[in-house]
Enzyme design. Structure first.
Site, PDB file in Angstrom:
ATOM      1  N   ARG A 114       0.297 -15.896 -29.216  1.00  0.00           N
ATOM      2  CA  ARG A 114       0.356 -17.419 -28.904  1.00  0.00           C
ATOM      3  C   ARG A 114       0.259 -17.967 -30.297  1.00  0.00           C
ATOM      4  O   ARG A 114       0.798 -19.093 -30.514  1.00  0.00           O
ATOM      5  CB  ARG A 114      -0.644 -17.586 -27.837  1.00  0.00           C
ATOM      6  CG  ARG A 114      -0.088 -17.023 -26.412  1.00  0.00           C
ATOM      7  CD  ARG A 114      -1.222 -17.414 -25.576  1.00  0.00           C
ATOM      8  NE  ARG A 114      -2.624 -17.047 -25.697  1.00  0.00           N
ATOM      9  CZ  ARG A 114      -3.570 -17.621 -25.514  1.00  0.00           C
ATOM     10  NH1 ARG A 114      -3.655 -18.659 -24.707  1.00  0.00           N
ATOM     11  NH2 ARG A 114      -4.846 -17.257 -25.840  1.00  0.00           N
ATOM     12  N   ASN A 147      -0.487 -17.386 -21.931  1.00  0.00           N
ATOM     13  CA  ASN A 147      -0.726 -15.878 -21.389  1.00  0.00           C
ATOM     14  C   ASN A 147      -0.246 -15.947 -19.925  1.00  0.00           C
ATOM     15  O   ASN A 147      -0.720 -16.878 -19.358  1.00  0.00           O
ATOM     16  CB  ASN A 147      -2.155 -15.452 -21.699  1.00  0.00           C
ATOM     17  CG  ASN A 147      -2.227 -14.980 -23.031  1.00  0.00           C
ATOM     18  OD1 ASN A 147      -1.279 -14.602 -23.912  1.00  0.00           O
ATOM     19  ND2 ASN A 147      -3.503 -14.716 -23.523  1.00  0.00           N
TER      20      ASN A 147
END
Length: 119
Positions: free
Chosen positions: A46, A64
């Site tokens: 990320r 996530n």
């Protein structure tokens, strides 16, 4: 934050800032939802996606998902999104096994790209 995570994050940011961004020919602005499955959590995925998306002037978010995947809403020039998706797919410290891409309507007025934390 433990020292390993700090070190990893420092490396991820360094790596993302050293990805060579090519000269793009202008392309249409689109919005896409991309779901990455495989070994994509706990590897800085990320953070890397966020850094590169910001460098490409994309807007949207990345998060996530509880099933172990990573989901991103990406808005910007289509060639920039394609470049980012290919970067993430080829990331060595992650392993993208499956990827789905869905076209979405443009979200007017969106200004930045962010990492969304799980609740």
């Amino acid at each position: 934050m433990n020292s390993f995570k700090k070190l990893r994050n420092k490396y991820v940011i360094w790596h993302a800032n050293h990805v060579e961004i090519p000269k793009f020919t202008p392309s249409i602005v689109v919005r896409k939802k991309v779901c990455f499955s495989g070994r994509v959590q706990k590897v800085g995925f990320r953070l890397e996606l966020n850094c590169i998306a910001q460098r490409l002037n994309l807007t949207g978010w990345v998060k996530n998902v509880t099933d172990g995947s990573v989901e991103a809403d990406l808005q910007g020039e289509e060639s920039h999104i394609d470049f980012l998706v290919n970067c993430m797919r080829s990331l060595k410290r992650a392993s993208v096994k499956k990827m789905t891409i869905i076209d979405l309507p443009i979200r007017e007025g969106e200004k930045k790209f962010t990492i969304v934390d799980l609740d």
